[in-house]
Design a protein around this motif. Sequence first.
Motif, PDB file in Angstrom:
ATOM      1  N   PHE A   7       5.710   4.344 -12.974  1.00  0.00           N
ATOM      2  CA  PHE A   7       6.394   4.593 -11.710  1.00  0.00           C
ATOM      3  C   PHE A   7       6.346   3.291 -10.934  1.00  0.00           C
ATOM      4  N   THR A   8       7.520   2.770 -10.539  1.00  0.00           N
ATOM      5  CA  THR A   8       7.569   1.437  -9.960  1.00  0.00           C
ATOM      6  C   THR A   8       8.286   1.393  -8.621  1.00  0.00           C
ATOM      7  N   ALA A   9       7.872   0.414  -7.844  1.00  0.00           N
ATOM      8  CA  ALA A   9       8.572   0.035  -6.618  1.00  0.00           C
ATOM      9  C   ALA A   9       9.299  -1.261  -6.940  1.00  0.00           C
ATOM     10  N   ARG A  10      10.613  -1.277  -6.743  1.00  0.00           N
ATOM     11  CA  ARG A  10      11.422  -2.471  -6.943  1.00  0.00           C
ATOM     12  C   ARG A  10      11.724  -3.055  -5.567  1.00  0.00           C
ATOM     13  N   VAL A  11      11.599  -4.362  -5.442  1.00  0.00           N
ATOM     14  CA  VAL A  11      11.690  -5.014  -4.140  1.00  0.00           C
ATOM     15  C   VAL A  11      12.955  -5.862  -4.055  1.00  0.00           C
ATOM     16  N   LEU A  12      13.670  -5.701  -2.949  1.00  0.00           N
ATOM     17  CA  LEU A  12      14.848  -6.510  -2.665  1.00  0.00           C
ATOM     18  C   LEU A  12      14.542  -7.378  -1.451  1.00  0.00           C
ATOM     19  N   PRO A  13      13.932  -8.571  -1.665  1.00  0.00           N
ATOM     20  CA  PRO A  13      13.709  -9.485  -0.547  1.00  0.00           C
ATOM     21  C   PRO A  13      15.065 -10.069  -0.142  1.00  0.00           C
ATOM     22  N   ILE A  14      15.421  -9.968   1.117  1.00  0.00           N
ATOM     23  CA  ILE A  14      16.732 -10.411   1.583  1.00  0.00           C
ATOM     24  C   ILE A  14      16.549 -11.455   2.672  1.00  0.00           C
ATOM     25  N   ASP A  68       4.930  -1.328   5.992  1.00  0.00           N
ATOM     26  CA  ASP A  68       5.849  -0.696   6.946  1.00  0.00           C
ATOM     27  C   ASP A  68       7.081  -1.548   7.246  1.00  0.00           C
ATOM     28  N   GLU A  69       7.160  -2.754   6.687  1.00  0.00           N
ATOM     29  CA  GLU A  69       8.340  -3.600   6.864  1.00  0.00           C
ATOM     30  C   GLU A  69       9.451  -3.279   5.854  1.00  0.00           C
ATOM     31  N   PHE A  70       9.132  -2.502   4.840  1.00  0.00           N
ATOM     32  CA  PHE A  70      10.100  -2.182   3.793  1.00  0.00           C
ATOM     33  C   PHE A  70      10.973  -1.015   4.229  1.00  0.00           C
ATOM     34  N   THR A  71      12.276  -1.141   4.008  1.00  0.00           N
ATOM     35  CA  THR A  71      13.211  -0.062   4.319  1.00  0.00           C
ATOM     36  C   THR A  71      13.719   0.539   3.020  1.00  0.00           C
ATOM     37  N   GLY A  72      14.203   1.754   3.123  1.00  0.00           N
ATOM     38  CA  GLY A  72      14.719   2.429   1.948  1.00  0.00           C
ATOM     39  C   GLY A  72      14.051   3.771   1.762  1.00  0.00           C
ATOM     40  N   PRO A  73      14.210   4.346   0.620  1.00  0.00           N
ATOM     41  CA  PRO A  73      14.741   3.732  -0.591  1.00  0.00           C
ATOM     42  C   PRO A  73      16.267   3.631  -0.589  1.00  0.00           C
ATOM     43  N   TYR A  74      16.750   2.609  -1.295  1.00  0.00           N
ATOM     44  CA  TYR A  74      18.181   2.349  -1.425  1.00  0.00           C
ATOM     45  C   TYR A  74      18.701   2.701  -2.808  1.00  0.00           C
ATOM     46  N   GLY A  75      17.897   3.355  -3.564  1.00  0.00           N
ATOM     47  CA  GLY A  75      18.287   3.795  -4.895  1.00  0.00           C
ATOM     48  C   GLY A  75      17.048   4.169  -5.659  1.00  0.00           C
ATOM     49  N   ALA A  76      17.211   5.081  -6.584  1.00  0.00           N
ATOM     50  CA  ALA A  76      16.098   5.516  -7.422  1.00  0.00           C
ATOM     51  C   ALA A  76      16.683   6.055  -8.719  1.00  0.00           C
ATOM     52  N   GLN A  90      10.760   4.126 -17.204  1.00  0.00           N
ATOM     53  CA  GLN A  90      10.382   3.663 -15.870  1.00  0.00           C
ATOM     54  C   GLN A  90      11.139   4.421 -14.788  1.00  0.00           C
ATOM     55  N   ASP A  91      10.377   5.078 -13.939  1.00  0.00           N
ATOM     56  CA  ASP A  91      10.943   5.660 -12.719  1.00  0.00           C
ATOM     57  C   ASP A  91      10.872   4.560 -11.674  1.00  0.00           C
ATOM     58  N   GLN A  92      12.018   4.187 -11.110  1.00  0.00           N
ATOM     59  CA  GLN A  92      12.042   3.056 -10.187  1.00  0.00           C
ATOM     60  C   GLN A  92      12.725   3.438  -8.884  1.00  0.00           C
ATOM     61  N   THR A  93      12.165   2.908  -7.802  1.00  0.00           N
ATOM     62  CA  THR A  93      12.688   3.141  -6.465  1.00  0.00           C
ATOM     63  C   THR A  93      12.841   1.793  -5.787  1.00  0.00           C
ATOM     64  N   PHE A  94      14.023   1.556  -5.169  1.00  0.00           N
ATOM     65  CA  PHE A  94      14.346   0.261  -4.583  1.00  0.00           C
ATOM     66  C   PHE A  94      14.144   0.247  -3.075  1.00  0.00           C
ATOM     67  N   PHE A  95      13.396  -0.764  -2.614  1.00  0.00           N
ATOM     68  CA  PHE A  95      13.145  -0.981  -1.196  1.00  0.00           C
ATOM     69  C   PHE A  95      13.571  -2.387  -0.815  1.00  0.00           C
ATOM     70  N   ALA A  96      13.997  -2.561   0.413  1.00  0.00           N
ATOM     71  CA  ALA A  96      14.399  -3.877   0.909  1.00  0.00           C
ATOM     72  C   ALA A  96      13.411  -4.355   1.963  1.00  0.00           C
ATOM     73  N   VAL A  97      13.314  -5.684   2.072  1.00  0.00           N
ATOM     74  CA  VAL A  97      12.509  -6.290   3.121  1.00  0.00           C
ATOM     75  C   VAL A  97      13.203  -7.583   3.532  1.00  0.00           C
ATOM     76  N   ARG A  98      13.318  -7.766   4.822  1.00  0.00           N
ATOM     77  CA  ARG A  98      13.925  -8.987   5.349  1.00  0.00           C
ATOM     78  C   ARG A  98      12.893 -10.106   5.328  1.00  0.00           C
ATOM     79  N   ILE A  99      13.320 -11.262   4.853  1.00  0.00           N
ATOM     80  CA  ILE A  99      12.459 -12.432   4.765  1.00  0.00           C
ATOM     81  C   ILE A  99      13.002 -13.462   5.748  1.00  0.00           C
ATOM     82  N   GLY A 100      12.214 -13.770   6.767  1.00  0.00           N
ATOM     83  CA  GLY A 100      12.651 -14.723   7.788  1.00  0.00           C
ATOM     84  C   GLY A 100      12.457 -16.157   7.350  1.00  0.00           C
ATOM     85  N   ASP A 101      12.978 -17.063   8.150  1.00  0.00           N
ATOM     86  CA  ASP A 101      12.803 -18.489   7.879  1.00  0.00           C
ATOM     87  C   ASP A 101      11.317 -18.817   7.779  1.00  0.00           C
ATOM     88  N   GLY A 102      10.990 -19.662   6.845  1.00  0.00           N
ATOM     89  CA  GLY A 102       9.611 -20.084   6.682  1.00  0.00           C
ATOM     90  C   GLY A 102       8.792 -19.160   5.798  1.00  0.00           C
TER      91      GLY A 102
END
Length: 156
Positions: A7-14, A68-76, A90-102
């Motif tokens: 069971f996995t968490a997939r991360v979308l750093p944006i 708590d900075e991760f939003t979603g899930p945006y797909g599973a 693999q059971d996978q769930t997609f979460f997004a997180v905004r990555i700021g400058d630096g």
Amino acid sequence: MIPLRRFTARVLPIDDQDRVLLLYGFDPARPGERFWFTVGGALEGGETLQQAAARELYEEVGIRAEADEFTGPYGAGTVEFSFAEYAITQDQTFFAVRIGDGQAEVSFDKMEEIEKATTVGHRWWSAEELDATDEIVHPADLAGILRRVTAGGVPA
């Protein structure tokens, strides 16, 4: 093949340009077949999906974010594939997180040895670039997921 269920968490750093960070690598059983894939991995202990996402983001690319900075899930969904000697379900769930400058400096220093041995690069991708590429990208519908995240769409 050794069967493995995970069971996995997939991360979308944006980043601030609405691009998603992907890793580039290969299966050690087929080193000539390269592909792009999302950051992420299996839950450990009593972790929540968001806690696993935060841990994996740091371990795989050296970027810190709180659960708590991760939003979603945006797909599973469930996928089946092989990696090395494993037949993985693999059971996978997609979460997004905004990555700021630096925050966006990528480091593979904390990866597990097998990950270091099979991950050969990284790149920030726009949805348009994902649509236009002939390269293999997992998941195949990532451009649509990225558009939903960056448009402020409702999680799945």
